[in-house]
Enzyme design. Structure first.
Site, PDB file in Angstrom:
ATOM      1  N   GLY A 246       2.226  -1.641   2.285  1.00 31.08           N
ATOM      2  CA  GLY A 246       1.330  -1.156   3.341  1.00 31.08           C
ATOM      3  C   GLY A 246      -0.092  -1.634   3.082  1.00 31.08           C
ATOM      4  O   GLY A 246      -0.574  -1.556   1.957  1.00 31.08           O
TER       5      GLY A 246
ATOM      6  N   ARG B  31       6.752  -6.371   3.783  1.00 30.19           N
ATOM      7  CA  ARG B  31       7.744  -5.768   2.899  1.00 30.19           C
ATOM      8  C   ARG B  31       8.922  -6.745   2.916  1.00 30.19           C
ATOM      9  O   ARG B  31       9.331  -7.198   3.984  1.00 30.19           O
ATOM     10  CB  ARG B  31       8.135  -4.375   3.384  1.00 30.19           C
ATOM     11  CG  ARG B  31       6.938  -3.422   3.298  1.00 30.19           C
ATOM     12  CD  ARG B  31       7.363  -1.968   3.289  1.00 30.19           C
ATOM     13  NE  ARG B  31       6.247  -1.105   2.908  1.00 30.19           N
ATOM     14  CZ  ARG B  31       5.503  -0.420   3.781  1.00 30.19           C
ATOM     15  NH1 ARG B  31       5.774  -0.480   5.074  1.00 30.19           N
ATOM     16  NH2 ARG B  31       4.524   0.343   3.362  1.00 30.19           N
ATOM     17  N   CYS B  32       9.400  -7.086   1.754  1.00 31.67           N
ATOM     18  CA  CYS B  32      10.374  -8.180   1.662  1.00 31.67           C
ATOM     19  C   CYS B  32      11.593  -7.747   0.846  1.00 31.67           C
ATOM     20  O   CYS B  32      11.611  -7.869  -0.383  1.00 31.67           O
ATOM     21  CB  CYS B  32       9.667  -9.370   1.003  1.00 31.67           C
ATOM     22  SG  CYS B  32      10.751 -10.737   0.609  1.00 31.67           S
TER      23      CYS B  32
ATOM     24  N   ASP C 237       3.130   0.695  -5.787  1.00 33.14           N
ATOM     25  CA  ASP C 237       4.045   0.596  -6.935  1.00 33.14           C
ATOM     26  C   ASP C 237       5.308  -0.216  -6.638  1.00 33.14           C
ATOM     27  O   ASP C 237       5.884  -0.809  -7.550  1.00 33.14           O
ATOM     28  CB  ASP C 237       4.349   1.964  -7.552  1.00 33.14           C
ATOM     29  CG  ASP C 237       4.812   2.975  -6.536  1.00 33.14           C
ATOM     30  OD1 ASP C 237       5.050   2.588  -5.369  1.00 33.14           O
ATOM     31  OD2 ASP C 237       4.944   4.155  -6.908  1.00 33.14           O
TER      32      ASP C 237
ATOM     33  N   THR D  94      -3.466   1.297  -2.055  1.00 31.17           N
ATOM     34  CA  THR D  94      -2.683   2.058  -1.075  1.00 31.17           C
ATOM     35  C   THR D  94      -3.495   3.279  -0.662  1.00 31.17           C
ATOM     36  O   THR D  94      -4.158   3.896  -1.515  1.00 31.17           O
ATOM     37  CB  THR D  94      -1.308   2.521  -1.619  1.00 31.17           C
ATOM     38  OG1 THR D  94      -0.825   3.609  -0.801  1.00 31.17           O
ATOM     39  CG2 THR D  94      -1.354   3.013  -3.055  1.00 31.17           C
ATOM     40  N   ILE D  95      -3.425   3.627   0.610  1.00 26.89           N
ATOM     41  CA  ILE D  95      -4.187   4.803   1.061  1.00 26.89           C
ATOM     42  C   ILE D  95      -3.618   6.106   0.481  1.00 26.89           C
ATOM     43  O   ILE D  95      -4.261   7.140   0.561  1.00 26.89           O
ATOM     44  CB  ILE D  95      -4.230   4.908   2.604  1.00 26.89           C
ATOM     45  CG1 ILE D  95      -2.832   5.145   3.182  1.00 26.89           C
ATOM     46  CG2 ILE D  95      -4.910   3.690   3.214  1.00 26.89           C
ATOM     47  CD1 ILE D  95      -2.848   5.688   4.607  1.00 26.89           C
ATOM     48  N   ASP D  96      -2.399   6.035  -0.105  1.00 23.52           N
ATOM     49  CA  ASP D  96      -1.735   7.263  -0.562  1.00 23.52           C
ATOM     50  C   ASP D  96      -2.280   7.804  -1.890  1.00 23.52           C
ATOM     51  O   ASP D  96      -2.039   8.958  -2.228  1.00 23.52           O
ATOM     52  CB  ASP D  96      -0.228   7.021  -0.730  1.00 23.52           C
ATOM     53  CG  ASP D  96       0.426   6.491   0.545  1.00 23.52           C
ATOM     54  OD1 ASP D  96      -0.102   6.774   1.635  1.00 23.52           O
ATOM     55  OD2 ASP D  96       1.457   5.805   0.440  1.00 23.52           O
TER      56      ASP D  96
ATOM     57  N   ASP E 196      -1.142   7.331  -4.739  1.00 22.21           N
ATOM     58  CA  ASP E 196       0.030   7.896  -5.424  1.00 22.21           C
ATOM     59  C   ASP E 196       0.485   7.055  -6.617  1.00 22.21           C
ATOM     60  O   ASP E 196       1.631   7.151  -7.050  1.00 22.21           O
ATOM     61  CB  ASP E 196       1.192   8.057  -4.419  1.00 22.21           C
ATOM     62  CG  ASP E 196       1.617   6.726  -3.803  1.00 22.21           C
ATOM     63  OD1 ASP E 196       0.888   5.729  -3.969  1.00 22.21           O
ATOM     64  OD2 ASP E 196       2.676   6.694  -3.171  1.00 22.21           O
TER      65      ASP E 196
ATOM     66  N   ARG F  85       3.038   9.198   2.435  1.00 18.51           N
ATOM     67  CA  ARG F  85       4.438   8.984   2.045  1.00 18.51           C
ATOM     68  C   ARG F  85       4.989  10.250   1.390  1.00 18.51           C
ATOM     69  O   ARG F  85       5.025  11.267   2.029  1.00 18.51           O
ATOM     70  CB  ARG F  85       4.561   7.773   1.123  1.00 18.51           C
ATOM     71  CG  ARG F  85       5.943   7.129   1.191  1.00 18.51           C
ATOM     72  CD  ARG F  85       6.069   5.984   0.231  1.00 18.51           C
ATOM     73  NE  ARG F  85       5.290   4.839   0.631  1.00 18.51           N
ATOM     74  CZ  ARG F  85       5.804   3.676   1.029  1.00 18.51           C
ATOM     75  NH1 ARG F  85       7.098   3.529   1.083  1.00 18.51           N
ATOM     76  NH2 ARG F  85       5.025   2.678   1.369  1.00 18.51           N
TER      77      ARG F  85
ATOM     78  N   LYS G 161     -11.885  31.918  15.404  1.00 16.76           N
ATOM     79  CA  LYS G 161     -11.265  31.689  16.715  1.00 16.76           C
ATOM     80  C   LYS G 161     -10.477  30.392  16.823  1.00 16.76           C
ATOM     81  O   LYS G 161      -9.657  30.213  17.712  1.00 16.76           O
ATOM     82  CB  LYS G 161     -12.362  31.701  17.781  1.00 16.76           C
ATOM     83  CG  LYS G 161     -13.007  33.071  17.940  1.00 16.76           C
ATOM     84  CD  LYS G 161     -13.588  33.193  19.346  1.00 16.76           C
ATOM     85  CE  LYS G 161     -13.964  34.614  19.686  1.00 16.76           C
ATOM     86  NZ  LYS G 161     -15.282  34.995  19.191  1.00 16.76           N
TER      87      LYS G 161
ATOM     88  N   GLN H 159      -5.100   5.620  10.298  1.00 13.38           N
ATOM     89  CA  GLN H 159      -5.571   5.939   8.944  1.00 13.38           C
ATOM     90  C   GLN H 159      -5.585   4.720   8.017  1.00 13.38           C
ATOM     91  O   GLN H 159      -6.197   4.742   6.962  1.00 13.38           O
ATOM     92  CB  GLN H 159      -4.658   6.999   8.300  1.00 13.38           C
ATOM     93  CG  GLN H 159      -4.695   8.324   9.004  1.00 13.38           C
ATOM     94  CD  GLN H 159      -3.495   9.188   8.639  1.00 13.38           C
ATOM     95  OE1 GLN H 159      -3.559   9.999   7.741  1.00 13.38           O
ATOM     96  NE2 GLN H 159      -2.375   9.025   9.345  1.00 13.38           N
ATOM     97  N   ARG H 160      -4.869   3.683   8.392  1.00  9.10           N
ATOM     98  CA  ARG H 160      -4.810   2.500   7.515  1.00  9.10           C
ATOM     99  C   ARG H 160      -5.879   1.469   7.861  1.00  9.10           C
ATOM    100  O   ARG H 160      -6.063   0.492   7.117  1.00  9.10           O
ATOM    101  CB  ARG H 160      -3.421   1.861   7.621  1.00  9.10           C
ATOM    102  CG  ARG H 160      -2.328   2.659   6.936  1.00  9.10           C
ATOM    103  CD  ARG H 160      -1.636   1.860   5.851  1.00  9.10           C
ATOM    104  NE  ARG H 160      -0.932   0.726   6.372  1.00  9.10           N
ATOM    105  CZ  ARG H 160       0.363   0.699   6.660  1.00  9.10           C
ATOM    106  NH1 ARG H 160       1.098   1.773   6.462  1.00  9.10           N
ATOM    107  NH2 ARG H 160       0.924  -0.382   7.109  1.00  9.10           N
TER     108      ARG H 160
END
Ligand code: ADP
Ligand code: F6P
Length: 320
Positions: free
Chosen positions: A11, A72-73, A103, A125-127, A129, A171, A214, A252-253
């Site tokens: 990503g 992605r491959c 990763d 990566t935006i994650d 992680d 993710r 409220k 977001q990306r």
């Protein structure tokens, strides 16, 4: 070493371009040529390779996405795919590769290193992680985008006295949801790392309403067990507060990387070149406790990133 390659994989993340720029210019400063590999590992196998010079990476430090394209491959997960890539590296005289990605991409970098092409991973990566680093390129920009979007949702939630239930990416991880949730003042933050009963969220809303609140924001990580649509329905039925669900999605990306992402990408790209130019491969660079660090890829992939439960608790205490 005379020539290295650089690719972006998985990503995309804002700041990848700043990392590519840093890699290219750091290598050139050492008299090493850089080949830009398009479309990640797929482009490596299909020889989508062009030389990059200092000017090829002009005017990109501030741009989101990646000028090298990402992919992605699945073919690269097989030994034949990796062997094909090694042959292409030999044909193009590529003696080492900087892999900018998450990763999954590092697993590919490890496989390629084990077949004799030293690779160094740069975490993007935006994650956020990746366990071997406190920070991944793209995280700060994504958080700021989420905050900007949720501020807009808050305006309309306030006008209609509604509850806005917002899904953010990540993710399987809740880091983006946690930090963005704190920054937007969410009444509840729901993440996959922590079990949470929606009834408890509804009780919290009821208590806050009695206290005069409220409108409400609930931030939900995409990996959480219940969808935002279901959460919105439950909240509406149980509390009587009209609720709307929003999935922020790929917005977001995108976007121009923040200062933090540009600077971090510049340092990490430079550190990766320092390693690969010495013929050192099978490493990932990262940022820990204020320092640029590097690890063996296998060790890095075994590490576990703890979820910051103490910070989650703080978020819960101050949202009322
Ligand atoms: P990310 O790098 O963002 O985690 P992915 O998990 O989609 O993204 O991985 C990106 C690419 O890395 C995959 O499409 C594949 O080419 C390669 N890759 C992922 N997992 C492996 C693996 N186990 N072995 C070899 N290559 C892999
Ligand atoms: O890893 C980055 C990420 O944006 C995740 O947050 C999300 O789950 C995934 O990628 C989405 O992938 P795709 O772009 O293939 O829809």
């Amino acid at each position: 070493m005379k020539r290295i390659g650089v690719l972006t994989s998985g990503g995309d993340a804002p700041g990848m371009n700043a990392a590519v720029r840093s890699v290219v210019r750091s290598a050139l400063s050492k008299g090493i040529q850089v080949m830009g590999i398009h479309h990640g590992y797929s482009g490596l196998m299909n020889k989508e390779i062009t030389e990059l010079n200092a000017r090829s990476v002009s005017d990109i430090i501030h741009r989101g996405g990646t000028i090298l394209y990402s992919a992605r491959c699945p073919e690269f997960r097989k030994e034949e795919g990796v062997e094909k890539a090694v042959e292409v590296c030999k044909e193009f005289g590529i003696e080492g590769i900087i892999v900018i990605g998450g990763d999954g991409s590092f697993r590919g970098a490890r496989d390629l290193s084990l077949k004799g092409i030293p690779c160094v991973g740069v975490p993007a990566t935006i994650d956020n992680d990746i366990s071997s680093t406190d920070y991944t390129i793209g995280f700060d920009t994504a958080m700021n985008t989420v905050v900007d979007m949720v501020d807009r949702l808050r305006d309309t939630a306030q006008s209609h006295e509604r509850c806005s239930v917002v899904e953010v990416m990540g993710r399987h991880a809740g880091h983006l949801a946690l930090q963005a949730g704190i920054a937007v003042g969410a009444i509840s933050i729901l993440v996959p790392e922590i079990q949470c009963d929606i009834k408890e969220v509804c009780k919290k809303i009821d208590i806050a309403r009695k206290d005069g609140k409220k409108h409400f924001i609930i931030v939900v990580a995409e990996g959480f067990e219940t969808t935002v649509n279901d959460i919105a329905k439950i909240v509406e039925v149980m509390t009587g507060v009209e609720s709307r669900a929003t999935i922020l999605g790929h917005v977001q990306r995108g976007g121009n990387p923040t200062v933090r992402d540009r600077v971090m990408a510049s340092y990490l790209g430079h550190a990766a070149v320092d390693l690969v130019c010495q013929g050192i491969g099978n490493r990932v660079v990262g940022y820990q406790k204020g320092e640029i660090v590097d690890f063996d890829i296998y060790e890095a992939l075994q590490m576990v990133k703890p979820f910051p439960f103490d910070r989650y608790k703080i978020a819960d205490i101050i949202s009322m």
